[in-house]
Design a protein around this motif. Structure first.
Motif, PDB file in Angstrom:
ATOM      1  N   MET A  57       0.859  -1.301   0.085  1.00  0.00           N
ATOM      2  CA  MET A  57      -0.046  -0.136  -0.055  1.00  0.00           C
ATOM      3  C   MET A  57       0.831   1.270   0.000  1.00  0.00           C
ATOM      4  O   MET A  57       0.560   2.243  -0.755  1.00  0.00           O
ATOM      5  N   GLY A  58       1.859   0.966   0.601  1.00  0.00           N
ATOM      6  CA  GLY A  58       2.981   2.356   0.706  1.00  0.00           C
ATOM      7  C   GLY A  58       3.530   2.445  -0.692  1.00  0.00           C
ATOM      8  O   GLY A  58       3.536   3.653  -1.078  1.00  0.00           O
ATOM      9  N   ALA A  59       3.910   1.331  -1.068  1.00  0.00           N
ATOM     10  CA  ALA A  59       4.569   1.638  -2.653  1.00  0.00           C
ATOM     11  C   ALA A  59       3.571   2.385  -3.597  1.00  0.00           C
ATOM     12  O   ALA A  59       3.868   3.325  -4.385  1.00  0.00           O
ATOM     13  N   TYR A  60       2.252   1.726  -3.394  1.00  0.00           N
ATOM     14  CA  TYR A  60       1.285   2.378  -4.289  1.00  0.00           C
ATOM     15  C   TYR A  60       0.961   3.871  -4.138  1.00  0.00           C
ATOM     16  O   TYR A  60       0.673   4.611  -5.106  1.00  0.00           O
ATOM     17  N   ILE A  61       1.182   4.283  -3.025  1.00  0.00           N
ATOM     18  CA  ILE A  61       0.820   5.488  -2.612  1.00  0.00           C
ATOM     19  C   ILE A  61       1.869   6.461  -3.266  1.00  0.00           C
ATOM     20  O   ILE A  61       1.753   7.524  -3.831  1.00  0.00           O
ATOM     21  N   LEU A  62       3.054   5.833  -2.888  1.00  0.00           N
ATOM     22  CA  LEU A  62       4.254   6.690  -3.381  1.00  0.00           C
ATOM     23  C   LEU A  62       4.381   6.770  -4.843  1.00  0.00           C
ATOM     24  O   LEU A  62       4.706   7.808  -5.519  1.00  0.00           O
ATOM     25  N   PHE A  63       3.851   5.571  -5.634  1.00  0.00           N
ATOM     26  CA  PHE A  63       3.930   5.734  -6.978  1.00  0.00           C
ATOM     27  C   PHE A  63       2.787   6.448  -7.616  1.00  0.00           C
ATOM     28  O   PHE A  63       2.813   7.427  -8.433  1.00  0.00           O
ATOM     29  N   GLY A  64       1.844   6.682  -6.824  1.00  0.00           N
ATOM     30  CA  GLY A  64       0.667   7.626  -7.134  1.00  0.00           C
ATOM     31  C   GLY A  64       1.305   8.962  -7.135  1.00  0.00           C
ATOM     32  O   GLY A  64       1.026  10.099  -7.962  1.00  0.00           O
ATOM     33  N   VAL A  65       2.163   9.326  -6.170  1.00  0.00           N
ATOM     34  CA  VAL A  65       2.764  10.820  -6.051  1.00  0.00           C
ATOM     35  C   VAL A  65       3.721  10.894  -7.233  1.00  0.00           C
ATOM     36  O   VAL A  65       3.854  11.798  -8.069  1.00  0.00           O
ATOM     37  N   VAL A  66       4.444   9.659  -7.535  1.00  0.00           N
ATOM     38  CA  VAL A  66       5.183   9.781  -8.782  1.00  0.00           C
ATOM     39  C   VAL A  66       4.663  10.113 -10.159  1.00  0.00           C
ATOM     40  O   VAL A  66       4.954  10.943 -10.880  1.00  0.00           O
ATOM     41  N   THR A  67       3.534   9.195 -10.265  1.00  0.00           N
ATOM     42  CA  THR A  67       2.722   9.507 -11.600  1.00  0.00           C
ATOM     43  C   THR A  67       1.958  10.644 -11.835  1.00  0.00           C
ATOM     44  O   THR A  67       1.773  11.322 -12.789  1.00  0.00           O
ATOM     45  N   SER A  68       1.311  11.242 -10.632  1.00  0.00           N
ATOM     46  CA  SER A  68       0.477  12.389 -10.614  1.00  0.00           C
ATOM     47  C   SER A  68       1.831  13.572 -10.752  1.00  0.00           C
ATOM     48  O   SER A  68       1.210  14.468 -11.603  1.00  0.00           O
ATOM     49  N   SER A  69       2.873  13.539 -10.318  1.00  0.00           N
ATOM     50  CA  SER A  69       3.911  14.559 -10.700  1.00  0.00           C
ATOM     51  C   SER A  69       4.438  14.387 -11.961  1.00  0.00           C
ATOM     52  O   SER A  69       4.738  15.483 -12.670  1.00  0.00           O
ATOM     53  N   ALA A  70       4.401  13.251 -12.527  1.00  0.00           N
ATOM     54  CA  ALA A  70       4.871  12.971 -14.011  1.00  0.00           C
ATOM     55  C   ALA A  70       3.808  13.693 -14.914  1.00  0.00           C
ATOM     56  O   ALA A  70       3.989  14.405 -15.875  1.00  0.00           O
ATOM     57  N   ALA A  71       2.253  13.434 -14.481  1.00  0.00           N
ATOM     58  CA  ALA A  71       1.206  14.209 -15.299  1.00  0.00           C
ATOM     59  C   ALA A  71       1.480  15.670 -15.135  1.00  0.00           C
ATOM     60  O   ALA A  71       1.410  16.307 -16.064  1.00  0.00           O
ATOM     61  N   GLY A  72       1.948  16.205 -14.120  1.00  0.00           N
ATOM     62  CA  GLY A  72       2.319  17.695 -13.867  1.00  0.00           C
ATOM     63  C   GLY A  72       3.352  18.156 -14.781  1.00  0.00           C
ATOM     64  O   GLY A  72       3.303  19.193 -15.521  1.00  0.00           O
ATOM     65  N   VAL A  73       4.434  17.460 -14.939  1.00  0.00           N
ATOM     66  CA  VAL A  73       5.526  17.817 -15.723  1.00  0.00           C
ATOM     67  C   VAL A  73       5.298  17.780 -17.286  1.00  0.00           C
ATOM     68  O   VAL A  73       5.441  18.644 -17.839  1.00  0.00           O
ATOM     69  N   PHE A  74       4.637  16.727 -17.542  1.00  0.00           N
ATOM     70  CA  PHE A  74       4.323  16.345 -18.840  1.00  0.00           C
ATOM     71  C   PHE A  74       3.268  17.421 -19.531  1.00  0.00           C
ATOM     72  O   PHE A  74       3.029  17.796 -20.585  1.00  0.00           O
ATOM     73  N   GLY A  75       1.980  17.424 -18.424  1.00  0.00           N
ATOM     74  CA  GLY A  75       1.175  18.472 -19.001  1.00  0.00           C
ATOM     75  C   GLY A  75       1.537  19.840 -19.137  1.00  0.00           C
ATOM     76  O   GLY A  75       1.035  20.643 -20.042  1.00  0.00           O
ATOM     77  N   THR A  76       2.480  20.317 -18.334  1.00  0.00           N
ATOM     78  CA  THR A  76       3.002  21.666 -18.411  1.00  0.00           C
ATOM     79  C   THR A  76       3.636  21.856 -19.767  1.00  0.00           C
ATOM     80  O   THR A  76       3.677  22.783 -20.351  1.00  0.00           O
ATOM     81  N   ALA A  77       4.598  20.628 -20.014  1.00  0.00           N
ATOM     82  CA  ALA A  77       5.495  20.703 -21.277  1.00  0.00           C
ATOM     83  C   ALA A  77       4.388  20.748 -22.322  1.00  0.00           C
ATOM     84  O   ALA A  77       4.730  21.576 -23.386  1.00  0.00           O
ATOM     85  N   PHE A  78       3.071  20.262 -22.450  1.00  0.00           N
ATOM     86  CA  PHE A  78       2.339  20.217 -23.570  1.00  0.00           C
ATOM     87  C   PHE A  78       1.731  21.489 -23.842  1.00  0.00           C
ATOM     88  O   PHE A  78       1.531  22.147 -24.841  1.00  0.00           O
ATOM     89  N   LEU A  79       1.536  22.358 -22.365  1.00  0.00           N
ATOM     90  CA  LEU A  79       0.737  23.524 -22.450  1.00  0.00           C
ATOM     91  C   LEU A  79       1.619  24.583 -23.061  1.00  0.00           C
ATOM     92  O   LEU A  79       1.407  25.468 -23.793  1.00  0.00           O
ATOM     93  N   GLN A  80       3.100  24.229 -22.859  1.00  0.00           N
ATOM     94  CA  GLN A  80       3.758  25.390 -23.091  1.00  0.00           C
ATOM     95  C   GLN A  80       4.441  25.047 -24.776  1.00  0.00           C
ATOM     96  O   GLN A  80       4.537  25.883 -25.188  1.00  0.00           O
ATOM     97  N   GLU A  81       4.420  23.773 -25.075  1.00  0.00           N
ATOM     98  CA  GLU A  81       4.639  23.602 -26.346  1.00  0.00           C
ATOM     99  C   GLU A  81       3.745  23.996 -27.525  1.00  0.00           C
ATOM    100  O   GLU A  81       4.042  24.330 -28.371  1.00  0.00           O
ATOM    101  N   SER A  82       2.641  23.733 -27.212  1.00  0.00           N
ATOM    102  CA  SER A  82       1.437  23.948 -27.995  1.00  0.00           C
ATOM    103  C   SER A  82       0.981  25.529 -27.911  1.00  0.00           C
ATOM    104  O   SER A  82       0.142  25.779 -28.729  1.00  0.00           O
TER     105      SER A  82
END
Length: 352
Positions: A1-26
């Motif tokens: 459960m701890g691993a999944y919670i931390l991976f949720g932090v990882v993947t939501s952070s990745a969504a933030g990085v990629f999402g911002t990159a898309f908004l900037q590039e477009s």
């Protein structure tokens, strides 16, 4: 459960990085502020919470469609990049090389283990289908197929795409520095090798893909939390399901824990989503390694000592072969490689 919670932090952070990159590039948000990535991070967590509280089939159907389209586009771009590398038609004179799988002289152990974290993050989650065992129609048939299929496809996919990415940016020092600084690896390669449209499409698809992984982490952690509370405290609190049969209370606690980790990292440590990605990914991987080790020990005990889980003899060959390759790869990461020849690069490729 701890691993999944931390991976949720990882993947939501990745969504933030990629999402911002898309908004900037477009051109939608051409000059994002320092805090900008936290906006798509919050959207990803809230959307994952909403879908994890809905019936199990609804969210995955939508995400599966988007994921298939994104994977197809990524494989298309990777193949185009590989063809241009082999033909000598790549930008900046980059060419096909097997140097990508060679550990450079002077590489310290911290860099090696950071790369190992990336490798485990690429595979982490192949077992997550098991958390839906109580909701699957044919769990003893479908879940083993999903786990094995994910491991095989993920292995081939990540080795192929990562190798092409490194060659596409260049395996020399300058190329690796550009690789490390890129906010969207395949997005940048798509723009360089195909055109702006391909880069933007891949960056958007990668954002959705990261959100899908965030959803899987919320679902996995909430199901484990629900089972722990239900079996320990009975049908109340996080051990209770909603009217539609989903563990809504557990999902809310899990998403709240993910948001709290991100908030603490951002306020106390002034960390950006990429920093949170690395920290949480490392901690989550360490926790997962402990879980994998304990599971392996338990499996050995049940199969070979207690003999309550009969296994065909040929199935033992696969994990033993994997352990042999892993041991040889670790050995070669310490002992110098031969001057030339296939032995110089094969161990790392096999280990990957």
């Amino acid at each position: 459960m701890g691993a999944y919670i931390l991976f949720g932090v990882v993947t939501s952070s990745a969504a933030g990085v990629f999402g911002t990159a898309f908004l900037q590039e477009s051109g939608v948000w051409p000059h994002p502020a320092r805090w900008s990535p936290f906006v798509p991070v919050a959207v990803a967590l809230l959307a994952a919470l909403a879908l994890s509280m809905s019936p199990a089939k609804r969210g995955p159907r939508v995400l599966l469609t988007v994921e298939i389209a994104t994977l197809a586009l990524i494989l298309l771009v990777s193949t185009v990049v590989l063809v241009r590398l082999i033909s000598g038609d790549a930008p900046d004179g980059h060419r096909f090389t097997l140097r990508i799988s060679q550990v450079e002289p002077g590489t310290d152990w911290s860099a090696l283990f950071l790369g190992t974290v990336f490798g485990f993050l690429s595979f982490a989650g192949f077992e997550a289908a098991a958390t839906l065992g109580e909701e699957a129609t044919e769990p003893r048939r479908d879940i083993p197929r999903a786990i094995l299929g994910t491991a095989i496809f993920g292995g081939l996919y990540f080795v192929y795409v990562t190798a092409v990415e490194v060659m596409g940016f260049g395996a020399d020092g300058a190329g690796l520095r550009t690789f490390a600084a890129s906010p969207s690896l395949l997005g940048d390669l798509g723009r360089s090798y195909l055109g702006v449209w391909a880069g933007n499409a891949i960056t958007l698809g990668t954002t959705v893909s990261a959100f899908g992984c965030c959803l899987a982490s919320v679902v996995g952690a909430s199901r484990v939390m629900y089972a722990l509370f239900r079996d320990g405290l009975g049908d109340r609190g996080p051990g209770r399901v909603s009217a539609i049969g989903t563990p809504g209370a557990s999902a809310t606690l899990v998403a709240g824990a993910m948001g709290l980790v991100i908030l603490v990292c951002a306020t106390v440590f002034a960390a950006q989503p990429m920093d949170t990605f690395v920290w949480s990914g490392t901690m989550g991987t360490l926790i997962l390694l402990v879980a994998y080790a304990l599971t392996t020990v338990g499996g050995i005990w049940l199969i070979f000592v207690r003999r309550v889980m009969p296994v065909a003899a040929w199935e033992v060959v696969i994990p033993l072969g994997a352990l042999a390759i892993l041991g040889y790869t670790l050995f070669r990461s310490v002992v110098p490689y031969p001057a030339a020849g296939a032995a110089r690069w094969f161990p790392v490729v096999a280990g990957a």
